[in-house]
Design a protein around this motif. Structure first.
Motif, short mmCIF file in Angstrom:
data_model
loop_
_atom_site.label_atom_id
_atom_site.label_comp_id
_atom_site.label_asym_id
_atom_site.label_seq_id
_atom_site.Cartn_x
_atom_site.Cartn_y
_atom_site.Cartn_z
N LEU A 46 0.84 -1.20 0.00
CA LEU A 46 0.00 0.00 0.00
C LEU A 46 0.88 1.26 0.00
CD1 LEU A 46 -2.77 1.48 0.52
CD2 LEU A 46 -2.19 1.28 2.93
N ILE A 47 1.94 1.23 0.79
CA ILE A 47 2.86 2.37 0.83
C ILE A 47 3.51 2.55 -0.54
CG2 ILE A 47 4.99 3.26 1.85
CD1 ILE A 47 4.28 1.81 4.42
N THR A 48 4.02 1.46 -1.07
CA THR A 48 4.68 1.49 -2.38
C THR A 48 3.72 2.02 -3.45
OG1 THR A 48 6.07 -0.33 -1.69
CG2 THR A 48 5.86 0.01 -4.05
N ASN A 49 2.49 1.50 -3.46
CA ASN A 49 1.53 1.92 -4.49
C ASN A 49 1.15 3.38 -4.32
OD1 ASN A 49 1.61 -0.63 -5.54
ND2 ASN A 49 -0.24 -1.34 -4.47
N THR A 50 1.02 3.83 -3.08
CA THR A 50 0.66 5.24 -2.84
C THR A 50 1.74 6.16 -3.41
OG1 THR A 50 -0.53 4.60 -0.84
CG2 THR A 50 0.07 6.92 -1.04
N LEU A 51 3.00 5.81 -3.19
CA LEU A 51 4.09 6.64 -3.72
C LEU A 51 4.14 6.56 -5.25
CD1 LEU A 51 6.81 5.74 -1.06
CD2 LEU A 51 5.71 7.97 -1.35
N GLU A 97 1.63 6.08 -7.24
CA GLU A 97 0.52 6.90 -7.78
C GLU A 97 0.91 8.37 -7.88
OE1 GLU A 97 -2.90 6.42 -5.22
OE2 GLU A 97 -2.83 4.24 -5.52
N LEU A 98 1.86 8.77 -7.03
CA LEU A 98 2.34 10.16 -7.07
C LEU A 98 3.41 10.34 -8.13
CD1 LEU A 98 2.66 10.75 -3.20
CD2 LEU A 98 0.87 11.67 -4.71
N GLY A 99 3.70 9.27 -8.89
CA GLY A 99 4.68 9.36 -9.96
C GLY A 99 6.10 9.08 -9.51
N GLU A 100 6.25 8.58 -8.28
CA GLU A 100 7.59 8.33 -7.73
C GLU A 100 8.04 6.90 -8.06
OE1 GLU A 100 9.27 10.84 -5.62
OE2 GLU A 100 7.77 11.92 -6.79
#
Ligand SMILES: Nc1ncnc2c1ncn2[C@@H]1O[C@H](COP(=O)(O)OP(=O)(O)OP(=O)(O)O)[C@@H](O)[C@H]1O
Ligand SMILES: [Mg+2]
Length: 214
Positions: free
Chosen positions: A26-31, A33-36
């Motif tokens: 979830l952390i990885t996907n959230t970042l 999604e921000l293009g990181e």
């Protein structure tokens, strides 16, 4: 000597069954999604050699490592992980998210096994030298955590310790969070997965906005 804080390095901590492996993506996907770009990893382990050290630490062998060797192997794998994966990934502009890092050694080998904190600090400062900019501590009651883990079947060497060991681990983590409230954020991981996920996502979005790529 102090530890260098690495803003784009995030660690996830907590006892057995706290939900670390569940929320890391979830952390990885959230970042993402921000293009990181993000490198997701874990300890002990994270590089081929460090994963071999993980197997030495966690698998059942005829001869278990004595406490001093347990901590030295943990730190050996960590130093390899930092120098071969974490620092190069950060240098290439990625975020690094790790399932456990140095706080685990202080909670497990320091608080719970009773190893000298001064020695752990020396190892950490002299050999590791860096720390995450943000650490999420998933705090769960020992009963709840162990009941989640027991559904998984086979327990590793450290998971076979008794409940009082894990109570001390939990206290150790909470003491570290109390000492470093800016870096370590406590999340109540007794809640259901959706509530934990919502809290984690909110913290990550809030933190990431100050550390995005150019
Ligand atoms: N908030 C939650 N509520 C209920 N069950 C959960 C929750 N979070 C995770 N679980 C379940 O509990 C089990 C353990 O979760 P997980 O493997 O993520 O924990 P962990 O912190 O990685 O444990 P370990 O320290 O042993 O690696 C899994 O089966 C997972 O699906
Ligand atoms: Mg896990």
């Amino acid at each position: 000597m102090t530890l260098q804080s690495l803003p784009r390095f995030i660690s996830l901590e907590g006892g057995e069954g706290a939900g670390k492996s569940t929320v890391i993506s979830l952390i990885t996907n959230t970042l993402r999604e921000l293009g990181e770009s993000v490198v997701q990893t874990r300890e002990p382990g994270g590089t081929p050699l460090a994963e071999e050290i993980r197997a030495l630490l966690l698998d059942d062998h005829d001869e278990a490592p004595v406490s001093d060797v347990e901590v030295l192997l943990m730190f050996a794998s960590r130093v390899q992980h930092v120098q071969k994966l974490i620092l190069p990934s950060l240098k290439h502009g990625a975020w690094v998210v790790s399932d456990r890092f140095a706080d685990a050694s202080f909670a497990y080998q320091g608080h719970a096994r009773g190893l000298d904190m001064h020695k752990l600090n020396v190892l950490n400062e002299e050999f590791v030298g860096v720390q995450p900019g943000l650490t999420l501590l998933l705090d769960v009651s020992v009963e709840t955590g162990m009941s989640r883990v027991s559904k998984r079947g086979q327990l590793d060497r450290i998971e076979q310790e008794d409940l009082s060991f894990f109570e001390t681990v939990r206290e150790g983590y909470l003491a570290r969070a109390a000492a470093e409230p800016n870096r370590i954020r406590i999340i109540d991981a007794n809640q259901d997965e959706a509530s934990v996920a919502a809290q984690v996502r909110e913290i990550i979005l809030d933190y990431a906005k100050d550390h995005l790529s150019e």
